[in-house]
Design a protein around this motif. Structure first.
Motif, PDB file in Angstrom:
ATOM      1  N   HIS A  82       0.811  -1.210   0.000  1.00 37.80           N
ATOM      2  CA  HIS A  82       0.000   0.000   0.000  1.00 37.80           C
ATOM      3  C   HIS A  82       0.844   1.260   0.000  1.00 37.80           C
ATOM      4  O   HIS A  82       0.465   2.272  -0.593  1.00 37.80           O
ATOM      5  CB  HIS A  82      -0.956  -0.009   1.195  1.00 37.80           C
ATOM      6  CG  HIS A  82      -2.089   0.964   1.055  1.00 37.80           C
ATOM      7  ND1 HIS A  82      -2.053   2.235   1.573  1.00 37.80           N
ATOM      8  CD2 HIS A  82      -3.283   0.856   0.408  1.00 37.80           C
ATOM      9  CE1 HIS A  82      -3.185   2.870   1.282  1.00 37.80           C
ATOM     10  NE2 HIS A  82      -3.944   2.055   0.572  1.00 37.80           N
ATOM     11  N   PHE A  83       2.017   1.229   0.650  1.00 40.56           N
ATOM     12  CA  PHE A  83       2.830   2.443   0.695  1.00 40.56           C
ATOM     13  C   PHE A  83       3.468   2.757  -0.663  1.00 40.56           C
ATOM     14  O   PHE A  83       4.022   3.840  -0.852  1.00 40.56           O
ATOM     15  CB  PHE A  83       3.881   2.363   1.806  1.00 40.56           C
ATOM     16  CG  PHE A  83       5.118   1.556   1.503  1.00 40.56           C
ATOM     17  CD1 PHE A  83       6.311   2.173   1.174  1.00 40.56           C
ATOM     18  CD2 PHE A  83       5.095   0.158   1.580  1.00 40.56           C
ATOM     19  CE1 PHE A  83       7.460   1.439   0.915  1.00 40.56           C
ATOM     20  CE2 PHE A  83       6.235  -0.582   1.333  1.00 40.56           C
ATOM     21  CZ  PHE A  83       7.432   0.063   0.993  1.00 40.56           C
ATOM     22  N   LYS A  89       2.690   9.437  -3.039  1.00 38.08           N
ATOM     23  CA  LYS A  89       2.421   8.960  -1.686  1.00 38.08           C
ATOM     24  C   LYS A  89       3.684   9.031  -0.843  1.00 38.08           C
ATOM     25  O   LYS A  89       4.763   8.625  -1.279  1.00 38.08           O
ATOM     26  CB  LYS A  89       1.901   7.525  -1.729  1.00 38.08           C
ATOM     27  CG  LYS A  89       1.426   7.004  -0.379  1.00 38.08           C
ATOM     28  CD  LYS A  89       0.781   5.634  -0.522  1.00 38.08           C
ATOM     29  CE  LYS A  89       0.280   5.110   0.816  1.00 38.08           C
ATOM     30  NZ  LYS A  89      -0.746   5.982   1.409  1.00 38.08           N
ATOM     31  N   THR A  91       5.738   8.263   2.911  1.00 35.89           N
ATOM     32  CA  THR A  91       5.821   7.373   4.072  1.00 35.89           C
ATOM     33  C   THR A  91       6.984   7.812   4.932  1.00 35.89           C
ATOM     34  O   THR A  91       8.093   8.049   4.434  1.00 35.89           O
ATOM     35  CB  THR A  91       6.031   5.907   3.620  1.00 35.89           C
ATOM     36  OG1 THR A  91       4.927   5.498   2.810  1.00 35.89           O
ATOM     37  CG2 THR A  91       6.145   4.980   4.826  1.00 35.89           C
ATOM     38  N   PHE A 120      10.299   1.634   7.236  1.00 35.98           N
ATOM     39  CA  PHE A 120       9.193   2.373   6.641  1.00 35.98           C
ATOM     40  C   PHE A 120       7.974   2.217   7.556  1.00 35.98           C
ATOM     41  O   PHE A 120       7.496   1.096   7.773  1.00 35.98           O
ATOM     42  CB  PHE A 120       8.853   1.819   5.253  1.00 35.98           C
ATOM     43  CG  PHE A 120       9.966   1.948   4.239  1.00 35.98           C
ATOM     44  CD1 PHE A 120       9.953   2.975   3.307  1.00 35.98           C
ATOM     45  CD2 PHE A 120      11.020   1.046   4.208  1.00 35.98           C
ATOM     46  CE1 PHE A 120      10.967   3.092   2.352  1.00 35.98           C
ATOM     47  CE2 PHE A 120      12.041   1.150   3.275  1.00 35.98           C
ATOM     48  CZ  PHE A 120      12.013   2.186   2.340  1.00 35.98           C
ATOM     49  N   THR A 122       4.615   2.177   7.605  1.00 31.05           N
ATOM     50  CA  THR A 122       3.484   2.138   6.668  1.00 31.05           C
ATOM     51  C   THR A 122       2.170   1.888   7.400  1.00 31.05           C
ATOM     52  O   THR A 122       2.145   1.447   8.554  1.00 31.05           O
ATOM     53  CB  THR A 122       3.678   1.053   5.587  1.00 31.05           C
ATOM     54  OG1 THR A 122       3.108  -0.180   6.021  1.00 31.05           O
ATOM     55  CG2 THR A 122       5.143   0.861   5.236  1.00 31.05           C
ATOM     56  N   GLU A 123       1.072   2.133   6.704  1.00 25.34           N
ATOM     57  CA  GLU A 123      -0.253   1.919   7.288  1.00 25.34           C
ATOM     58  C   GLU A 123      -0.590   0.438   7.419  1.00 25.34           C
ATOM     59  O   GLU A 123      -1.603   0.090   8.023  1.00 25.34           O
ATOM     60  CB  GLU A 123      -1.323   2.641   6.469  1.00 25.34           C
ATOM     61  CG  GLU A 123      -1.392   2.258   5.004  1.00 25.34           C
ATOM     62  CD  GLU A 123      -0.523   3.160   4.139  1.00 25.34           C
ATOM     63  OE1 GLU A 123       0.716   3.039   4.219  1.00 25.34           O
ATOM     64  OE2 GLU A 123      -1.086   3.957   3.370  1.00 25.34           O
ATOM     65  N   ASN A 126       5.128  -1.862   9.980  1.00 26.75           N
ATOM     66  CA  ASN A 126       6.481  -1.439   9.631  1.00 26.75           C
ATOM     67  C   ASN A 126       7.112  -2.404   8.640  1.00 26.75           C
ATOM     68  O   ASN A 126       7.049  -3.626   8.817  1.00 26.75           O
ATOM     69  CB  ASN A 126       7.356  -1.364  10.875  1.00 26.75           C
ATOM     70  CG  ASN A 126       6.975  -0.219  11.782  1.00 26.75           C
ATOM     71  OD1 ASN A 126       6.180   0.643  11.409  1.00 26.75           O
ATOM     72  ND2 ASN A 126       7.534  -0.193  12.981  1.00 26.75           N
ATOM     73  N   TYR A 127       7.751  -1.834   7.611  1.00 29.30           N
ATOM     74  CA  TYR A 127       8.529  -2.625   6.660  1.00 29.30           C
ATOM     75  C   TYR A 127       9.991  -2.257   6.839  1.00 29.30           C
ATOM     76  O   TYR A 127      10.367  -1.088   6.696  1.00 29.30           O
ATOM     77  CB  TYR A 127       8.071  -2.360   5.226  1.00 29.30           C
ATOM     78  CG  TYR A 127       8.959  -2.996   4.184  1.00 29.30           C
ATOM     79  CD1 TYR A 127       9.345  -4.338   4.295  1.00 29.30           C
ATOM     80  CD2 TYR A 127       9.429  -2.262   3.099  1.00 29.30           C
ATOM     81  CE1 TYR A 127      10.173  -4.928   3.350  1.00 29.30           C
ATOM     82  CE2 TYR A 127      10.248  -2.849   2.142  1.00 29.30           C
ATOM     83  CZ  TYR A 127      10.613  -4.174   2.275  1.00 29.30           C
ATOM     84  OH  TYR A 127      11.442  -4.755   1.340  1.00 29.30           O
TER      85      TYR A 127
END
Length: 488
Positions: A82-83, A89, A91, A120, A122-123, A126-127
């Motif tokens: 998604h990110f 977009k 992040t 990252f 992200t929604e 975390n990545y």
């Protein structure tokens, strides 16, 4: 409690009681012995004794910063993450750069790979992308990692790093020839963390909304340009300013000169992997850009310094196992070992609840687990049920894996990965050498010869030289002559 609450107002004990005197301990009369009832004194001393946690076994020396990753190209045909879902977009990210072999008090300007670790926020959770400033590594199987690192650390008898150990292992592990050529070339000592590229190094899986999967490699190209230090420049800088790289990163961000990297990926259709000329999951190999060109993905900018180095840099944790939907692992045996090893290191070093710390917890979503208790548990779950399944409305599974399944077959054993048509330990090292200018080759030879001349056993030195000769005859010939000249 906010930072403002904790840093203003009257001084208190850890329990919040006001402190009357922070200059003088309690004593049995003027000039008498100190009293055990002075709990403020004992609390301060006990806390001071415990201020340090075990340093990282590798990547102990590092610096970090926050920033933003912005998508600049639509690659949703390759991944459903998604990110990465739309151009523009943004992040939030946290980056940590580091040396590998040195301890926490070592210098920055040394010949060593640099860690390039990114989180990252992200929604979808975390990545973490945990790579280096080189696209390859010394070994291809995590089983060898403890042995490799032992050769880079202090010898159990001498207490120093020993050239015998370093080149004995490299000489007996020909797969290291490619990375060693990188390490002793011009990029072996970056001028700063801002002036180096970064790589995910491993191969990862991307999968799109239709369930199609691809293999990818990440590249972070510095927008500041590549700058490196020579051996002599680094020796002076390391002595004069051991904190050179950390200082440069902090001061550049403080001054508004925000460092940035343009981010690219190489994308390989999953079906290509079986017959590709190199094993695409071998960490000692690159994918030549002629085969899989760089595709622009985004831009990363670092624009905010940590407010507390210990809380946000030393206690930060990164794990290659922290994936989000649409991104997953590959059969890379080094990556597979790191999926366990990094998380386990953090559980030992910081604690089982390290993910609860502000720098490590998700910033856009909430972590919802049934893990409970343990050291530094913050009670976040209150009285909620601690088991699953339950009928009390607790978190439930989604039934959709983060990444696509990979077909496997065969018997379980300890054999090497299957060889591809052009797989060997030397071809890419030779290609790298032949790409260098004459000046670059000369510096590479001098750097390597300087290190090899410290080896005390002729057989260890000769075996190492033979690996470079197998990569390129001229490479080995010049190195042998340079070593002989230095050793008399």
């Amino acid at each position: 409690m906010t930072t403002q609450d904790a840093t203003t107002g009257p001084l208190t004990t850890e329990a919040g009681a006001p402190v009357a005197d922070n200059q003088n301990s309690q004593a049995a009369g003027v000039g008498g012995p100190v009293l055990v009832q002075d709990q403020h004194l004992l609390e301060k001393l006990a806390h001071f004794n415990r201020e340090r946690i075990p340093e990282r076994i590798v990547h102990a020396r590092g610096a970090g910063a926050y920033g933003t990753f912005t998508v600049t190209a639509d690659l949703t045909r390759y991944t459903r993450a998604h990110f990465l879902s739309e151009v523009g977009k943004e992040t939030e990210v946290f980056a940590r750069f580091s040396t590998v072999a040195g301890n926490l008090g070592s210098a920055d300007a040394v010949r060593d790979p640099r860690g390039f670790a990114l989180k990252f926020y992200t929604e979808e959770g975390n990545y973490d992308l945990v790579g280096n400033n080189t696209p390859v590594f010394f070994i291809k199987d995590a089983l060898k990692f403890p042995d490799f690192i032992h050769t880079q650390k202090r010898d159990p008898y001498t207490g120093s790093q020993e050239a015998d150990n370093v080149f004995d292992f490299w000489g007996l592990s020909p797969e290291s020839t490619h990375q060693v050529t990188w390490l002793f070339g011009d990029r072996g000592i970056p001028a700063s963390y801002r002036h180096m590229n970064g790589f995910g190094s491993h191969t990862f899986q991307w999968s799109n909304a239709d369930g199609e999967s691809f293999w990818v490699k990440y590249h972070f190209k510095t927008d500041q340009g590549i700058k490196n230090l020579t051996e002599s420049e680094a020796a002076v800088l390391a002595g004069e300013d051991p904190d050179s790289h950390q200082r440069d990163l902090r001061e550049s961000i403080d001054s508004g000169d925000f460092p940035s990297w343009t981010v690219y990926v190489q994308v390989m259709p999953a079906a290509d992997a079986a017959n590709y000329r190199f094993n695409p999951f071998d960490l000692t190999k690159i994918w030549p850009h002629a085969d899989y060109p760089l595709i622009e993905l985004g831009r990363m900018e670092l624009n905010r310094n940590p407010q507390n180095i210990f809380a946000e840099v030393e206690q930060s944790i990164f794990s290659p196992a922290h994936f989000v939907p649409g991104i997953g692992p590959s059969p890379d045996k080094m990556l597979q070992g790191r999926l366990f090893g990094y998380g386990d290191a953090h559980r030992y070093r910081v604690g089982i609840n390290a993910d609860h710390l502000p720098v490590n917890r998700p910033h856009v979503t909430e972590a919802r687990t049934y893990g409970r208790d343990g050291f530094l548990y913050d009670g976040r779950h209150a009285g909620a049920k601690n088991y699953e399944p339950n009928s009390f409305g607790g978190p439930a599974q989604t039934n959709r894996p983060l990444w696509e399944p990979v077909t496997v077959s065969g018997v379980t054993d300890t054999s090497e990965a299957p060889a591809h048509a052009e797989d060997d330990d030397f071809v890419q090292a030779g290609n790298l050498y032949r790409m260098m200018t004459e000046d670059e080759k000369e510096r590479l030879i001098n750097n390597l010869a300087g290190a090899l001349s410290g080896v005390t056993r002729d057989d260890i030195a000769q075996r190492a030289i033979e690996n470079f000769r197998k990569a390129d005859a001229d490479y080995g010939k010049r190195l042998e002559a340079a070593v002989q000249a230095l050793r008399g």
